[in-house]
Scaffold this motif. Structure first.
Motif, PDB file in Angstrom:
ATOM      1  N   PRO A   1      36.211  40.121  29.835  1.00  0.00           N
ATOM      2  CA  PRO A   1      35.067  40.272  30.753  1.00  0.00           C
ATOM      3  C   PRO A   1      35.100  39.289  31.925  1.00  0.00           C
ATOM      4  O   PRO A   1      34.771  39.667  33.055  1.00  0.00           O
ATOM      5  N   PHE A   2      35.503  38.054  31.668  1.00  0.00           N
ATOM      6  CA  PHE A   2      35.559  37.067  32.747  1.00  0.00           C
ATOM      7  C   PHE A   2      36.707  37.378  33.709  1.00  0.00           C
ATOM      8  O   PHE A   2      36.587  37.155  34.914  1.00  0.00           O
ATOM      9  N   LEU A   3      37.787  37.906  33.166  1.00  0.00           N
ATOM     10  CA  LEU A   3      38.908  38.284  34.017  1.00  0.00           C
ATOM     11  C   LEU A   3      38.512  39.426  34.947  1.00  0.00           C
ATOM     12  O   LEU A   3      38.785  39.388  36.154  1.00  0.00           O
ATOM     13  N   VAL A   4      37.857  40.436  34.401  1.00  0.00           N
ATOM     14  CA  VAL A   4      37.432  41.574  35.218  1.00  0.00           C
ATOM     15  C   VAL A   4      36.425  41.136  36.276  1.00  0.00           C
ATOM     16  O   VAL A   4      36.517  41.523  37.449  1.00  0.00           O
TER      17      VAL A   4
ATOM     18  N   LEU B   1      37.066  41.356  40.414  1.00  0.00           N
ATOM     19  CA  LEU B   1      36.143  42.125  41.250  1.00  0.00           C
ATOM     20  C   LEU B   1      35.584  41.267  42.376  1.00  0.00           C
ATOM     21  O   LEU B   1      35.530  41.694  43.540  1.00  0.00           O
ATOM     22  N   VAL B   2      35.177  40.049  42.042  1.00  0.00           N
ATOM     23  CA  VAL B   2      34.658  39.150  43.071  1.00  0.00           C
ATOM     24  C   VAL B   2      35.762  38.758  44.041  1.00  0.00           C
ATOM     25  O   VAL B   2      35.550  38.689  45.258  1.00  0.00           O
TER      26      VAL B   2
ATOM     27  N   ALA C   1      38.257  39.260  49.471  1.00  0.00           N
ATOM     28  CA  ALA C   1      39.364  39.673  50.329  1.00  0.00           C
ATOM     29  C   ALA C   1      38.929  40.711  51.351  1.00  0.00           C
ATOM     30  O   ALA C   1      39.417  40.731  52.480  1.00  0.00           O
ATOM     31  N   ALA C   2      37.980  41.576  50.951  1.00  0.00           N
ATOM     32  CA  ALA C   2      37.564  42.657  51.842  1.00  0.00           C
ATOM     33  C   ALA C   2      36.458  42.258  52.804  1.00  0.00           C
ATOM     34  O   ALA C   2      36.426  42.718  53.952  1.00  0.00           O
TER      35      ALA C   2
ATOM     36  N   SER D   1      43.151  45.020  46.398  1.00  0.00           N
ATOM     37  CA  SER D   1      43.164  43.613  45.985  1.00  0.00           C
ATOM     38  C   SER D   1      42.740  43.470  44.528  1.00  0.00           C
ATOM     39  O   SER D   1      43.354  42.727  43.759  1.00  0.00           O
ATOM     40  N   ALA D   2      41.676  44.188  44.139  1.00  0.00           N
ATOM     41  CA  ALA D   2      41.192  44.109  42.762  1.00  0.00           C
ATOM     42  C   ALA D   2      42.228  44.664  41.788  1.00  0.00           C
ATOM     43  O   ALA D   2      42.460  44.086  40.718  1.00  0.00           O
TER      44      ALA D   2
END
Length: 332
Positions: A60-63, A67-68, A73-74, A205-206
């Motif tokens: 969960p922390f990796l996902v 995402l952040v 990046a965007a 990027s994600a």
């Protein structure tokens, strides 16, 4: 006379997503055989339990982190950070180090951001301080550390202080003795390419960060399981009684394993036979200097930069982690 059609589309390349999907399908198809094989050997059953425990807790922390990171990046330009930096270089190092708290992501994403900061005129020392602080003191990493070490809030504080100290010391060292010619090349990052939509930048990027960081999470969870299977408890108990040796071993292990900073706390927590201090060193050294990070830095800033920056960072990170750990954690 027949002509060759040169307009045919190029053959599709197999990427990490295809490999992951294939492995997932194989695991589903051969599930019964895998379960039988694991249950036949107690060691494998223990290893599988540890692997799944580390992997499930960290995912969960990796996902959330990727995402952040993709959103940054965007939608976030380094120009915003550059405008916030003071004119004084030493003060800029302090601000950029603290700015890492606001930009969750692993060390892989910090390299292109720091490169863009340099391209847009930010002091190199400030960009390098951000490079070291962002993957180590951001909220996702600190929360994951708190979850991995329940009942040990001092571990979270120690990781924050030691990682921040590492970024500050390295930034100020570069401001004092760094040379522009040590950075021989930088790559062009296209996160803000006007030809691509923000949604395309975000998804690409994600996806890239998830596959890359996910691979290192699997490696880390597998390494944690392998350590519990292969290394007898007596060796870990002996290592626990040799604090200096334990610190050095965990520091080198952090460099070699090259884990994502959003998942390394769960691997460190699984090594419960060791005191907290060596595990703190593992958590501070990993996001600052490891083999994958050195490879990315070599591609971005040149091999000469890595040859000078990485060894000094390793020494500073170990020293800061040990000093802060002794003050906050004691000899635990």
């Amino acid at each position: 006379m027949a002509t060759t059609d040169t307009s045919a589309s190029p053959a599709r390349r197999i990427n990490s997503m295809h490999v992951f999907a294939l492995l997932l399908v194989c695991a589903i198809v051969f599930r019964d055989q895998l379960v039988t094989a694991v249950n036949s050997f107690p060691e494998l059953r223990t290893g599988a339990t540890i692997f799944l425990g580390v992997f499930v807790q960290a995912t969960p922390f990796l996902v959330l982190g990727v995402l952040v990171s993709g959103a940054i990046a965007a939608f976030v330009s380094p120009r915003v950070l550059k405008r916030l930096l003071p004119a004084d270089e030493k003060a800029a190092v302090g601000v950029s180090s603290l700015a890492g708290m606001a930009l969750p992501g692993c060390e892989c994403g910090a390299v292109p951001v720091s490169s863009r900061l340099m391209d847009q005129g930010a002091p190199t020392s400030a960009a390098l301080a951000f490079l070291l602080s962002a993957p180590a003191i951001n909220p996702v990493v600190l929360v994951s550390t708190a979850v991995a070490f329940p009942g040990e809030p001092r571990m979270v504080l120690a990781r924050f202080l030691a990682s921040l100290a590492t970024a500050l010391v390295m930034g100020w060292l570069w401001a004092r003795i760094g040379r522009a010619e040590w950075i021989t090349k930088k790559f062009a990052d296209h996160s803000h390419d006007s030809s691509r939509s923000k949604w395309e930048v975000f998804t690409e990027s994600a996806r890239h960060d998830l596959m890359q960081a996910g691979a290192f999470l699997v490696l880390g969870a597998g390494a944690a399981a392998l350590l519990h299977i292969v290394v007898p408890d007596s060796i870990l108990e002996h290592l626990a009684g040799q604090m200096l040796l334990a610190i050095l071993v965990m520091a080198v292990l952090a460099v070699v394993l090259a884990l994502c900073s959003e998942a390394d706390a769960f691997v460190a927590a699984s090594m419960s036979m060791l005191p907290l201090l060596p595990r703190l060193v593992f958590l501070v050294v990993g996001p600052a200097v490891d083999v994958k990070l050195m490879a990315m830095q070599a591609g971005s800033f040149g091999r000469g930069f890595v040859a000078r920056f990485a060894p000094v960072t390793f020494v500073v990170a170990v020293a800061c982690a040990t000093s802060v750990g002794l003050l906050v954690l004691g000899a635990r």
